[in-house]
Design a protein around this motif. Structure first.
Motif, PDB file in Angstrom:
ATOM      1  N   GLU A 151      63.532 -14.970 -36.780  1.00 24.10           N
ATOM      2  CA  GLU A 151      64.575 -15.992 -36.923  1.00 24.10           C
ATOM      3  C   GLU A 151      65.555 -16.062 -35.750  1.00 24.10           C
ATOM      4  O   GLU A 151      66.478 -17.003 -35.607  1.00 24.10           O
ATOM      5  N   GLY A 152      65.995 -14.769 -34.820  1.00 20.23           N
ATOM      6  CA  GLY A 152      66.835 -14.800 -34.071  1.00 20.23           C
ATOM      7  C   GLY A 152      68.042 -14.041 -34.372  1.00 20.23           C
ATOM      8  O   GLY A 152      69.149 -13.874 -33.943  1.00 20.23           O
ATOM      9  N   HIS A 153      68.115 -13.801 -35.778  1.00 18.80           N
ATOM     10  CA  HIS A 153      69.327 -13.114 -36.393  1.00 18.80           C
ATOM     11  C   HIS A 153      69.543 -11.654 -35.853  1.00 18.80           C
ATOM     12  O   HIS A 153      68.617 -10.875 -35.976  1.00 18.80           O
ATOM     13  N   LEU A 154      70.616 -11.573 -35.378  1.00 16.92           N
ATOM     14  CA  LEU A 154      70.985 -10.052 -35.027  1.00 16.92           C
ATOM     15  C   LEU A 154      70.908  -8.946 -36.218  1.00 16.92           C
ATOM     16  O   LEU A 154      71.743  -9.336 -37.352  1.00 16.92           O
ATOM     17  N   VAL A 155      69.920  -8.079 -36.210  1.00 16.23           N
ATOM     18  CA  VAL A 155      69.980  -7.284 -37.441  1.00 16.23           C
ATOM     19  C   VAL A 155      70.772  -5.847 -37.023  1.00 16.23           C
ATOM     20  O   VAL A 155      71.327  -5.257 -38.184  1.00 16.23           O
ATOM     21  N   GLU A 156      70.876  -5.366 -35.785  1.00 19.26           N
ATOM     22  CA  GLU A 156      71.513  -4.073 -35.536  1.00 19.26           C
ATOM     23  C   GLU A 156      71.383  -4.129 -34.082  1.00 19.26           C
ATOM     24  O   GLU A 156      70.976  -4.733 -33.190  1.00 19.26           O
ATOM     25  N   SER A 157      72.898  -3.360 -33.677  1.00 17.39           N
ATOM     26  CA  SER A 157      72.935  -3.497 -32.590  1.00 17.39           C
ATOM     27  C   SER A 157      73.211  -1.734 -31.935  1.00 17.39           C
ATOM     28  O   SER A 157      73.725  -1.231 -32.810  1.00 17.39           O
ATOM     29  N   PHE A 158      73.126  -1.268 -30.660  1.00 13.62           N
ATOM     30  CA  PHE A 158      73.467   0.072 -30.373  1.00 13.62           C
ATOM     31  C   PHE A 158      74.256  -0.236 -28.960  1.00 13.62           C
ATOM     32  O   PHE A 158      73.498  -0.585 -27.881  1.00 13.62           O
ATOM     33  N   THR A 159      75.421   0.114 -28.999  1.00 17.51           N
ATOM     34  CA  THR A 159      76.338  -0.186 -27.861  1.00 17.51           C
ATOM     35  C   THR A 159      77.151   1.152 -27.498  1.00 17.51           C
ATOM     36  O   THR A 159      77.236   1.969 -28.308  1.00 17.51           O
ATOM     37  N   PRO A 160      77.692   0.995 -26.390  1.00 14.39           N
ATOM     38  CA  PRO A 160      78.713   2.170 -26.099  1.00 14.39           C
ATOM     39  C   PRO A 160      79.729   2.129 -27.192  1.00 14.39           C
ATOM     40  O   PRO A 160      80.379   3.410 -27.291  1.00 14.39           O
ATOM     41  N   ASP A 161      80.326   1.106 -27.950  1.00 16.56           N
ATOM     42  CA  ASP A 161      81.292   1.122 -28.850  1.00 16.56           C
ATOM     43  C   ASP A 161      80.744   1.841 -30.182  1.00 16.56           C
ATOM     44  O   ASP A 161      81.726   2.538 -30.871  1.00 16.56           O
ATOM     45  N   SER A 162      79.543   1.946 -30.270  1.00  9.73           N
ATOM     46  CA  SER A 162      78.974   2.505 -31.516  1.00  9.73           C
ATOM     47  C   SER A 162      78.275   3.557 -31.324  1.00  9.73           C
ATOM     48  O   SER A 162      77.675   4.314 -31.935  1.00  9.73           O
ATOM     49  N   GLY A 163      78.516   4.372 -29.895  1.00 12.07           N
ATOM     50  CA  GLY A 163      77.964   5.803 -29.908  1.00 12.07           C
ATOM     51  C   GLY A 163      77.000   5.583 -28.680  1.00 12.07           C
ATOM     52  O   GLY A 163      76.332   7.064 -28.278  1.00 12.07           O
ATOM     53  N   LEU A 164      76.364   4.633 -28.236  1.00 14.21           N
ATOM     54  CA  LEU A 164      75.287   4.722 -27.113  1.00 14.21           C
ATOM     55  C   LEU A 164      76.036   5.197 -25.810  1.00 14.21           C
ATOM     56  O   LEU A 164      77.395   4.804 -25.337  1.00 14.21           O
ATOM     57  N   ARG A 165      75.541   6.410 -25.316  1.00 11.68           N
ATOM     58  CA  ARG A 165      76.352   7.005 -24.214  1.00 11.68           C
ATOM     59  C   ARG A 165      76.203   6.136 -23.004  1.00 11.68           C
ATOM     60  O   ARG A 165      77.239   6.009 -22.130  1.00 11.68           O
ATOM     61  N   ASP A 166      75.083   5.637 -22.671  1.00  7.41           N
ATOM     62  CA  ASP A 166      74.889   5.177 -21.300  1.00  7.41           C
ATOM     63  C   ASP A 166      73.903   3.974 -21.571  1.00  7.41           C
ATOM     64  O   ASP A 166      72.811   4.067 -21.920  1.00  7.41           O
ATOM     65  N   ALA A 167      74.545   2.672 -21.108  1.00  9.12           N
ATOM     66  CA  ALA A 167      73.934   1.326 -21.154  1.00  9.12           C
ATOM     67  C   ALA A 167      73.157   0.816 -19.681  1.00  9.12           C
ATOM     68  O   ALA A 167      72.876  -0.449 -19.568  1.00  9.12           O
ATOM     69  N   ARG A 168      73.430   1.838 -18.879  1.00  6.76           N
ATOM     70  CA  ARG A 168      72.765   1.307 -17.495  1.00  6.76           C
ATOM     71  C   ARG A 168      71.154   1.625 -17.599  1.00  6.76           C
ATOM     72  O   ARG A 168      70.880   2.847 -17.016  1.00  6.76           O
ATOM     73  N   PHE A 169      70.499   0.982 -17.911  1.00  4.66           N
ATOM     74  CA  PHE A 169      69.212   1.121 -18.207  1.00  4.66           C
ATOM     75  C   PHE A 169      68.183   1.149 -17.022  1.00  4.66           C
ATOM     76  O   PHE A 169      68.461   0.480 -16.151  1.00  4.66           O
ATOM     77  N   ARG A 170      67.082   2.281 -17.028  1.00  3.47           N
ATOM     78  CA  ARG A 170      66.290   2.413 -16.061  1.00  3.47           C
ATOM     79  C   ARG A 170      64.826   2.212 -16.387  1.00  3.47           C
ATOM     80  O   ARG A 170      64.124   1.683 -15.690  1.00  3.47           O
ATOM     81  N   ALA A 171      64.555   2.475 -17.775  1.00  5.97           N
ATOM     82  CA  ALA A 171      63.021   2.500 -18.267  1.00  5.97           C
ATOM     83  C   ALA A 171      63.227   2.265 -19.820  1.00  5.97           C
ATOM     84  O   ALA A 171      64.209   2.975 -20.409  1.00  5.97           O
TER      85      ALA A 171
END
Length: 201
Positions: A151-171
């Protein structure tokens, strides 16, 4: 530079390049020309059993025999190139572009409403994957990974604020267990959706 991509259908290997589609079949290599120079080879996918690709303006094409046929014409020309074509149970699939997600019903493309729509005006979509048979994982460049339900509802997110080290994606690729393997500028991250993620330096 547009990225290349590859897939297999049975014993046949298809490789999307900027110049066209390379086909490896029983030891023979052939090349099919794209219908337009604006086809994005990174969008090449197998959707509902057919070889499918999208162009820079959001229109969708299917391979029939040795020719690509346009199956959906986009009227939303400002959303950027097709980044991914998602084979999923939602309508006839989802079309993921640089700054928007669209649902395909027959030959019609309309915006898909989701709880990350407000982010799309600030961050570009790098790619997206359908995982675990129920989630759309969207990677927003320099922002994070966002999991949404049907339905397009956000279930979970992984961001630099929650500990994701690098969001400059390559693959990004989907693992056999349904998790995501994400390559960024400085780290490889394995996201085990519904649980956690692991970093590999």
């Amino acid at each position: 530079t547009r990225r290349s991509s590859d897939l297999t259908k049975g014993d046949v290997v298809y490789i999307g390049t900027q110049e066209g589609l390379l086909v490896w079949n029983q030891g023979l290599l052939s090349r099919l020309r794209w219908p337009l120079d604006s086809i994005n080879p990174a969008s090449l996918t197998l959707c509902h059993g057919k070889i499918t690709a999208g162009d820079q303006n959001g229109s969708i094409y299917e391979l029939e025999g040795a020719l690509f046929k346009q199956i959906a014409l986009s009227t939303f020309l400002d959303a950027g190139p097709v980044r991914a074509i998602i084979d999923c149970p939602l309508h006839d699939g989802l079309i993921v572009r640089r700054s928007g997600i669209f649902q395909k019903t027959g030959s019609t493309l309309v915006p898909w409403n989701s709880e990350i729509n407000s982010l799309l005006s600030h961050f570009e979509i790098f790619s997206a994957k359908w995982i675990l048979g129920k989630y759309l994982a969207v990677l927003l460049q320099n922002s994070g990974v966002y999991l949404m339900d049907r339905e397009g509802h956000l279930v979970e997110s992984f961001t630099p604020d929650s500990g994701l080290r690098d969001a400059r994606f390559r693959a990004v690729e989907v693992g056999s267990d349904g998790g995501l393997w994400i390559c960024s500028d400085t780290v490889i991250t394995r996201v085990q959706c519904e649980t956690a993620y692991t970093l590999f330096d």
